[in-house]
Design a protein around this motif. Structure first.
Motif, PDB file in Angstrom:
ATOM      1  N   ARG A  85     -38.286  32.298 -27.099  1.00 15.63           N
ATOM      2  CA  ARG A  85     -38.736  33.294 -28.082  1.00 15.63           C
ATOM      3  C   ARG A  85     -40.205  33.642 -27.858  1.00 15.63           C
ATOM      4  O   ARG A  85     -40.603  34.803 -27.946  1.00 15.63           O
ATOM      5  N   GLN A  89     -42.021  37.215 -26.881  1.00  8.70           N
ATOM      6  CA  GLN A  89     -43.096  37.838 -27.657  1.00  8.70           C
ATOM      7  C   GLN A  89     -44.125  38.476 -26.729  1.00  8.70           C
ATOM      8  O   GLN A  89     -44.576  39.604 -26.960  1.00  8.70           O
ATOM      9  N   ASP A 201     -39.549  48.053 -28.332  1.00  2.00           N
ATOM     10  CA  ASP A 201     -39.817  46.901 -29.198  1.00  2.00           C
ATOM     11  C   ASP A 201     -38.519  46.360 -29.803  1.00  2.00           C
ATOM     12  O   ASP A 201     -38.289  45.148 -29.833  1.00  2.00           O
ATOM     13  N   GLU A 202     -37.661  47.263 -30.281  1.00  2.42           N
ATOM     14  CA  GLU A 202     -36.398  46.850 -30.878  1.00  2.42           C
ATOM     15  C   GLU A 202     -35.482  46.195 -29.838  1.00  2.42           C
ATOM     16  O   GLU A 202     -34.775  45.228 -30.133  1.00  2.42           O
ATOM     17  N   SER A 205     -36.698  42.702 -29.131  1.00  2.00           N
ATOM     18  CA  SER A 205     -36.426  41.850 -30.296  1.00  2.00           C
ATOM     19  C   SER A 205     -34.953  41.430 -30.345  1.00  2.00           C
ATOM     20  O   SER A 205     -34.635  40.255 -30.576  1.00  2.00           O
ATOM     21  N   SER A 208     -34.251  38.995 -27.511  1.00  2.00           N
ATOM     22  CA  SER A 208     -34.809  37.680 -27.821  1.00  2.00           C
ATOM     23  C   SER A 208     -33.915  36.912 -28.788  1.00  2.00           C
ATOM     24  O   SER A 208     -33.597  35.740 -28.567  1.00  2.00           O
ATOM     25  N   ASP A 209     -33.492  37.588 -29.855  1.00  2.00           N
ATOM     26  CA  ASP A 209     -32.633  36.933 -30.850  1.00  2.00           C
ATOM     27  C   ASP A 209     -31.305  36.502 -30.237  1.00  2.00           C
ATOM     28  O   ASP A 209     -30.822  35.389 -30.487  1.00  2.00           O
TER      29      ASP A 209
END
Length: 234
Positions: A85, A89, A201-202, A205, A208-209
């Motif tokens: 994670r 970032q 960015d989305e 994200s 990553s999740d």
């Protein structure tokens, strides 16, 4: 009087070859997390002397791919969901910056990169899936016009490739991944800076999740499947 330079005892390209061979084996899972490595064994398997192996292991340790083992030698660093994670970032910040700069140029990402990615996602070749993903993002880094972005992202991608490889061996790639890539490419080509940045960015994200969740689940399964050692509490 000219400055004295020390002679180089090990050819840098040989050290790099050993480094890349070990990194490739770690990334593919051929060298599993927690596996102990010794200079002697690696040197024998790669048919090289111990000196370039020692230098390569030092570099891998510095980069976080191996760590000191109890006793002697080193072991392959464990995979940790939370660590990934944190890598995401940093990569996310770089991806957003690259998307903004590429959109200012109205750069058109080669459609063949997206076609290649969709083909890979439908197949079973994990390495091809990862290569296509990396190639798409590298194209945006190059389009940004700032070479420092790609250079900064490269070491983070090395760790991500390892985690992605571990996850994709057991579970398929997200079906929406290349739809997201295509939407980012369209926003960049249209010169829509804010949309390109937001979509990028989305995308990071969500990636990553998804990776952290799958990796945590996979690690939990492995832990529960491992036999309890003598002396350990049940």
């Amino acid at each position: 009087m000219p400055a004295q330079l020390l002679s180089i005892e090990v050819a840098p390209d040989l050290v790099d070859q050993v480094y890349r061979a070990l990194l490739g084996a770690i990334s593919s899972g051929a060298l599993a997390p927690g596996e102990r490595l010794t200079q002697e064994d690696i040197a024998a398997r790669l048919a090289v002397s111990r000196q370039p192996v020692l230098q390569a292991l030092r570099l891998l340790k510095k980069d976080g791919f191996v760590q000191d083992a109890p006793g002697r030698g080193v072991l392959v660093a464990p995979l940790e969901a939370e660590a990934m994670r944190k890598v995401y970032q940093v990569r996310g910040a770089l991806d957003v910056l690259a998307a903004r700069l590429a959109a200012l140029q109205r750069f058109r990402i080669d459609p063949k990169l997206i076609e290649r990615g969709r083909r890979a996602a439908r197949g079973r070749n994990v390495e091809a899936m990862i290569d296509a993903d990396v190639a798409f993002h590298q194209a945006i880094y190059a389009a940004s016009g700032n070479p420092l972005i790609g250079q900064s992202a490269d070491p983070h991608w090395r760790h991500l490739r390892r985690a992605m490889g571990a996850v994709l061996q057991a579970e398929p790639q997200r079906e929406s991944l290349w739809d997201e890539h295509e939407a980012i490419a369209d926003a960049i080509a249209a010169g829509d800076v804010e949309r390109a940045a937001r979509l990028s960015d989305e995308h990071v994200s969500r990636a990553s999740d998804a990776l952290a969740e799958r990796l945590a689940l996979q690690l939990a399964r492995r832990a529960s499947a491992s036999p309890t050692r003598k002396g350990d509490k049940a």
